[in-house]
Design a protein around this motif. Structure first.
Motif, PDB file in Angstrom:
ATOM      1  N   LYS A   1      38.925  38.856  27.452  1.00 50.26           N
ATOM      2  CA  LYS A   1      39.456  40.183  27.408  1.00 50.26           C
ATOM      3  C   LYS A   1      38.733  41.253  28.061  1.00 50.26           C
ATOM      4  N   GLY A   2      38.180  40.863  29.177  1.00 46.26           N
ATOM      5  CA  GLY A   2      37.131  41.707  29.833  1.00 46.26           C
ATOM      6  C   GLY A   2      37.833  43.121  30.196  1.00 46.26           C
ATOM      7  N   GLN A   3      36.956  44.094  30.581  1.00 44.15           N
ATOM      8  CA  GLN A   3      37.531  45.483  31.106  1.00 44.15           C
ATOM      9  C   GLN A   3      38.259  45.473  32.203  1.00 44.15           C
ATOM     10  N   SER A   4      39.525  46.080  32.167  1.00 43.49           N
ATOM     11  CA  SER A   4      40.357  46.147  33.187  1.00 43.49           C
ATOM     12  C   SER A   4      39.668  46.628  34.198  1.00 43.49           C
ATOM     13  N   ARG A   5      38.780  47.581  34.201  1.00 41.66           N
ATOM     14  CA  ARG A   5      38.060  47.954  35.586  1.00 41.66           C
ATOM     15  C   ARG A   5      37.241  47.053  36.200  1.00 41.66           C
ATOM     16  N   ALA A   6      36.648  45.938  35.500  1.00 38.35           N
ATOM     17  CA  ALA A   6      36.000  44.920  36.080  1.00 38.35           C
ATOM     18  C   ALA A   6      36.697  43.945  36.650  1.00 38.35           C
ATOM     19  N   ILE A   7      37.997  43.822  36.153  1.00 32.68           N
ATOM     20  CA  ILE A   7      38.894  42.848  36.802  1.00 32.68           C
ATOM     21  C   ILE A   7      39.381  43.254  38.010  1.00 32.68           C
ATOM     22  N   GLU A   8      39.823  44.850  38.044  1.00 31.33           N
ATOM     23  CA  GLU A   8      40.401  45.273  39.216  1.00 31.33           C
ATOM     24  C   GLU A   8      39.341  45.400  40.315  1.00 31.33           C
ATOM     25  N   ARG A   9      37.811  45.469  40.129  1.00 32.54           N
ATOM     26  CA  ARG A   9      36.947  45.582  41.164  1.00 32.54           C
ATOM     27  C   ARG A   9      36.880  43.866  41.669  1.00 32.54           C
ATOM     28  N   LEU A  10      36.918  42.961  40.870  1.00 35.50           N
ATOM     29  CA  LEU A  10      36.919  41.414  41.406  1.00 35.50           C
ATOM     30  C   LEU A  10      38.200  41.268  42.040  1.00 35.50           C
ATOM     31  N   LYS A  11      39.420  41.859  41.892  1.00 37.77           N
ATOM     32  CA  LYS A  11      40.485  41.588  42.530  1.00 37.77           C
ATOM     33  C   LYS A  11      40.355  42.331  43.927  1.00 37.77           C
ATOM     34  N   LYS A  12      39.795  43.406  43.812  1.00 37.67           N
ATOM     35  CA  LYS A  12      39.680  44.247  45.288  1.00 37.67           C
ATOM     36  C   LYS A  12      38.686  43.365  46.261  1.00 37.67           C
ATOM     37  N   LYS A  13      37.702  42.861  45.362  1.00 42.07           N
ATOM     38  CA  LYS A  13      36.678  41.865  46.358  1.00 42.07           C
ATOM     39  C   LYS A  13      37.686  40.652  47.040  1.00 42.07           C
ATOM     40  N   MET A  14      38.426  39.861  46.048  1.00 43.71           N
ATOM     41  CA  MET A  14      39.310  39.052  46.194  1.00 43.71           C
ATOM     42  C   MET A  14      40.035  39.307  47.430  1.00 43.71           C
ATOM     43  N   PHE A  15      40.783  40.531  47.199  1.00 38.32           N
ATOM     44  CA  PHE A  15      41.763  40.877  48.527  1.00 38.32           C
ATOM     45  C   PHE A  15      41.026  40.930  49.808  1.00 38.32           C
ATOM     46  N   GLU A  16      39.981  41.666  49.802  1.00 38.23           N
ATOM     47  CA  GLU A  16      39.168  41.733  51.150  1.00 38.23           C
ATOM     48  C   GLU A  16      38.800  40.475  51.609  1.00 38.23           C
ATOM     49  N   ASN A  17      38.408  39.489  50.790  1.00 42.66           N
ATOM     50  CA  ASN A  17      38.100  38.316  51.390  1.00 42.66           C
ATOM     51  C   ASN A  17      39.376  37.350  52.113  1.00 42.66           C
ATOM     52  N   GLU A  18      40.468  37.569  51.127  1.00 44.89           N
ATOM     53  CA  GLU A  18      41.844  36.877  51.351  1.00 44.89           C
ATOM     54  C   GLU A  18      42.417  37.415  52.782  1.00 44.89           C
ATOM     55  N   PHE A  19      42.134  38.711  52.863  1.00 41.78           N
ATOM     56  CA  PHE A  19      42.688  39.703  54.037  1.00 41.78           C
ATOM     57  C   PHE A  19      42.025  39.234  55.299  1.00 41.78           C
ATOM     58  N   LEU A  20      40.500  39.272  55.412  1.00 42.89           N
ATOM     59  CA  LEU A  20      39.813  38.414  56.387  1.00 42.89           C
ATOM     60  C   LEU A  20      40.465  37.217  56.712  1.00 42.89           C
ATOM     61  N   LEU A  21      40.255  36.262  55.534  1.00 42.98           N
ATOM     62  CA  LEU A  21      40.790  34.811  55.944  1.00 42.98           C
ATOM     63  C   LEU A  21      42.136  34.841  56.795  1.00 42.98           C
ATOM     64  N   LEU A  22      43.079  35.709  56.413  1.00 40.97           N
ATOM     65  CA  LEU A  22      44.577  35.670  56.745  1.00 40.97           C
ATOM     66  C   LEU A  22      44.511  36.312  58.352  1.00 40.97           C
ATOM     67  N   LEU A  23      43.292  37.199  58.626  1.00 35.14           N
ATOM     68  CA  LEU A  23      43.180  37.659  59.983  1.00 35.14           C
ATOM     69  C   LEU A  23      42.657  36.806  60.894  1.00 35.14           C
ATOM     70  N   ASN A  24      41.789  36.106  60.276  1.00 38.00           N
ATOM     71  CA  ASN A  24      40.984  35.271  61.399  1.00 38.00           C
ATOM     72  C   ASN A  24      41.180  33.659  61.511  1.00 38.00           C
ATOM     73  N   SER A  25      42.379  33.305  60.407  1.00 38.81           N
ATOM     74  CA  SER A  25      42.382  31.814  60.734  1.00 38.81           C
ATOM     75  C   SER A  25      43.424  31.395  61.601  1.00 38.81           C
ATOM     76  N   PRO A  26      44.483  32.267  61.938  1.00 41.86           N
ATOM     77  CA  PRO A  26      45.499  31.783  62.739  1.00 41.86           C
ATOM     78  C   PRO A  26      45.057  31.356  64.139  1.00 41.86           C
ATOM     79  N   THR A  27      45.664  30.330  64.736  1.00 42.53           N
ATOM     80  CA  THR A  27      45.180  29.800  66.129  1.00 42.53           C
ATOM     81  C   THR A  27      46.428  29.498  66.812  1.00 42.53           C
TER      82      THR A  27
END
Length: 822
Positions: free
Chosen positions: A361-387
């Motif tokens: 039951k951690g702080q929602s702010r901490a969860i949002e921060r982690l989600k934002k980091k996850m989005f950044e990495n997922e977005f980079l993966l999506l952008l750079n993986s297609p061939t």
């Protein structure tokens, strides 16, 4: 970072409320069987197994969404009274006629649903098995005439609201931020929604009610008094839905075409475009007569978001260059495999952190921060993986190149465009005003709102399957003439699809019978795709974008990997229908913790599941015969095979090779020379996987994990070399032999597409994964296993693969290893 901001901008806040999310889930065909993640079960968040009847669960979920719907209608009606009051004054915001057009039938719809909610709520709250409510749904269905009137007026209502917003600032402010009350138990007291979004709610509400009736009927006994009433309500609702022609769906209607017909949106989605030698995420819109490539404009806070058109091609001018005609690709530096794998590791680690925060039951702010980091990495993966290249050309101008992750996706876009091109299309040039109107319509017309990354998914959505999917591709029927046919299998991983297996080519037939089994690793996968191809042997048809011969897709299909269906010990047989072709296949799933088990052989006479020291001693060899023979065969005729060691071999062939090696059959060499090379590669992997303990031993496993985590290069070098010297001689000699082989395979990376990192990903867990006793301590959740243990195992093997040649004699001579090169 421009691309990241661009991506985050795509997240459409207007349509993110729970009701629409649930509807979208239903439309995508989410199963509604008990415990399968049905949206109605999700909505009430009830754990399975509490003994509550399914009818109550379905109704509770519907009641919760009905409350949201009533709140939305209330929010829409709220400005109506003050607007009417000013209409008769000297300074009216809107005329009476405009008000009546915009809010047409909203009051009636509100009253119908308020009465329905007030009658249904006490029945659900005071639930017992005798409760009847079929008459309420029957009455609701009988009042659908009001919805028909609303739908008929909808387009005019929307146009009137838009015109009034443009001409009246006061009304624009009102219509851009209507306050919707949150549900009773919600922390959010209000959410802001546009009038345009709220006006669409009644249209998708009928679909929602129809889906609920389906579910209620499924869980209502035939002899229950509600059954005939619900059946009647469903019949009325379905007739009503089929009477509303899709053409009047306002989301699909834009401006008219040059021929005076209504231009409609047929398909849209996110694609990676190669522009100015770099990758850009674009939102591509296919209309009935034009393809438009757009990106979201940067807008200041509070301003209405709009798309910016990058380019468009009238379909009459759009051509697909044949492989031999297409010019070579612009130089795009492929993203290194190890960086893509690092992103996956970060994403998995962040997922674990988010789960831990939620559990504590951690702080929602901490969860949002982690989600934002996850989005950044997922977005980079999506952008750079297609061939996979997808090139389109304007016959009057330039070519455009997209990169896709999947041949299936490329085929979907190509087919959709070619289908439209069969019509009598005319070439045209859009004036700047027409282009502005068309681009402006994209925002409200789009059907794909979110980038396909897992951080955009709701917490209650299935995390997907982690482990191994065993698939047998049996046979196919429905081909009109003989051809050389094969199938490939794709599964989704981290938001995009990856090709995982390929059957052999069945030559000159209309009824291929492959009966080939594959083992496919799943990383949070939710879908399996099967594509059927006709093999092309014409060397002139080579695609200049990737130097591969283009085979023709004969059919393709996709199925959801429903955990309840797949997670059984038995095989589940199914048929995929694709363009008149039927492919029969079977599948079963092994979770990752089950697949991590090493199974020692009870018979010590064979080679599989027998200690490596026992085998080498019996054979009087330094490296087991099976390893030497498989390596020799791969180097002879498989070293240039695309995806060697990554593409799954046929399981039945692998089992046949396993049997002859275990029996030390004299026909081994003849059999090896005839066998498909992927089966030989698979046999080698299986040998290492079935060793009773890993090649790099259980005893040293913790030390390898600690060594690879060292930061100081010199300390790491000493530690990693010392660990090799500590291995038993048969293990060390075999490991060094395999290491040199894998390096030779990686030298052919431009042809076989297997880098050192790819090979480390395939072999790392196979050579290091501890045996069952050792691994029990390591097993946590599936995602944790992937992110921590597996990634560390990959890193250990990669370290040795990237190291200069290591000689057994040199290693043993240096009892204390000091390196001056670090």
């Amino acid at each position: 970072m421009e691309e990241e901001e661009e991506a985050i901008g795509f997240l459409d806040k207007v349509l993110e409320d729970e009701d629409v999310f649930l509807l979208e889930e239903c439309e995508l065909g989410t199963p509604t069987s008990p415990g399968s993640g049905s949206p109605f079960l999700v909505a009430v968040k009830v754990e399975a197994g509490k003994g509550l009847e399914m009818r109550k669960l379905v109704l509770s979920g519907f009641l919760a969404s009905e409350e949201i719907y009533i709140n939305q209608l209330e929010a829409l009606l709220l400005p109506m009274k003050p607007l009417k009051a000013t209409a008769t004054t000297s300074q009216p915001v809107l005329t009476i006629q405009q008000i009546e057009t915009i809010f047409y039938k909203i009051q009636d719809i509100y009253e119908i649903h308020k009465e329905f909610y007030d009658n249904l709520c006490p029945k659900v709250q005071q639930w017992d098995s005798q409760v009847t409510m079929g008459h309420l749904f029957q009455k609701l269905a009988s009042q659908l005439g009001v919805y028909k009137a609303f739908v008929d007026n909808y387009k005019v209502a929307l146009e009137t609201a838009e015109k009034c917003s443009q001409s009246n600032n006061q009304f624009q402010k009102i219509s851009e931020e209507l306050k919707v009350k949150g549900p009773k138990d919600s922390k959010d007291s209000h959410t802001s929604v546009t009038m345009e979004a709220l006006l669409y709610k009644p249209i998708d509400r009928v679909t929602r009610s129809t889906l609920v009736l389906h579910d209620l009927l499924k869980h209502t006994p035939v002899d229950h008094p509600d059954y005939p009433l619900l059946q009647d309500a469903l019949r009325i609702s379905q007739n009503f839905l089929s009477s509303i022609n899709e053409d009047i769906d306002p989301r699909r209607t834009a401006v008219t075409t040059p021929k005076g017909e209504t231009r409609q949106l047929v398909k849209d989605g996110f694609l990676v475009e190669v522009s100015e030698s770099s990758r850009k995420l674009r939102h591509v819109f296919l209309f009935t007569d034009v393809l438009l490539c757009a990106k979201l404009k940067k807008t200041s806070a509070g301003k209405h978001q709009q798309y910016d058109c990058k380019w468009y091609i009238p379909l009459a001018d759009l051509v697909f260059p044949s492989p031999e005609e297409s010019e070579a690709s612009p130089q795009v530096h492929p993203f290194p495999d190890h960086e893509l794998e690092d992103m996956k590791m970060k994403i998995s680690a962040l997922k674990s952190e988010i789960q831990k925060e939620k559990a504590n039951k951690g702080q929602s702010r901490a969860i949002e921060r982690l989600k934002k980091k996850m989005f950044e990495n997922e977005f980079l993966l999506l952008l750079n993986s297609p061939t996979i290249p997808f090139r389109i050309h304007n016959r009057n101008g330039k070519s455009y190149l997209f990169l896709l992750s999947s041949d299936y996706e490329r085929s979907e876009w190509r087919e959709a465009i070619q289908k439209l091109q069969k019509k009598d299309l005319q070439a045209f040039v859009l004036s700047s005003v027409e282009l502005q109107v068309l681009t402006g319509s994209c925002f409200k017309l789009r059907t794909v709102h979110n980038i396909p990354v897992t951080s955009n998914k709701d917490d209650d959505e299935s995390p997907g399957l982690y482990g191994f999917l065993h698939v047998i591709v049996h046979s196919a029927k429905g081909f009109k003439q003989s051809a050389n046919l094969y199938c490939t299998l794709e599964v989704d991983s981290f938001g995009y699809f990856v090709s995982k297996a390929k059957t052999r080519v069945f030559r000159d037939t209309t009824e291929p019978k492959w009966d080939e089994e594959f083992e496919i690793e799943l990383e949070g996968s939710q879908s399996l795709r099967i594509l059927c191809y006709e093999k092309c042997y014409d060397k002139t048809k080579v695609n200049k974008d990737n130097n591969e011969i283009v085979d023709k897709i004969m059919g393709k299909g996709q199925i959801q990997l429903d955990p309840q269906t797949v997670e059984t010990k038995n095989w589940h047989t199914d048929v995929i229908e694709m363009n008149g072709i039927k492919v029969e296949f079977s599948m079963k799933f092994t979770s990752r913790d089950m697949s991590l088990k090493r199974t020692p052989s009870k018979k010590q006479t064979g080679v599989f599941g027998v200690k490596i020291s026992v085998v080498t001693k019996r054979e009087r060899s330094k490296v087991p015969y099976i390893v030497r023979q498989c390596v020799e065969e791969v180097e002879k005729r498989g070293i240039e095979e695309v995806g060697i060691y990554r593409i799954s071999g046929v399981a039945t062939d692998i089992q046949a090779l396993k049997t002859v090696f275990d029996a030390n059959n004299k026909d081994i060499l003849l059999m090896l020379s005839d066998m498909d090379i992927n089966a030989i590669a698979g046999t080698l992997k299986l040998y290492f996987r079935e060793l009773p303990e890993p090649l790099l031993t259980d005893r040293l496993y913790p030390a390898f994990m600690e060594g690879i985590a060292l930061s100081d290069p010199a300390a790491k070098e000493n530690c990693m070399m010392h660990l090799l010297r500590t291995l038993p001689d048969p293990n060390l000699i075999t490991f060094l032999f395999l290491l040199e082989h894998l390096k030779r395979v990686a030298e052919k990376e431009p042809i076989n597409k297997m880098s050192l990192h790819n090979l480390a990903t395939v072999f790392g867990p196979t050579l290091l994964r501890p045996s069952e006793v050792e691994s029990k301590a390591h097993l946590t959740s599936a995602a944790d296993i992937w992110s921590h243990d597996v990634m560390a195992q990959v890193q250990v093997l990669l370290y040795y693969l990237q190291h200069p040649p290591i000689s057994f004699a040199e290693l043993k001579r240096n009892t204390l290893y000091f390196s001056t090169d670090v």
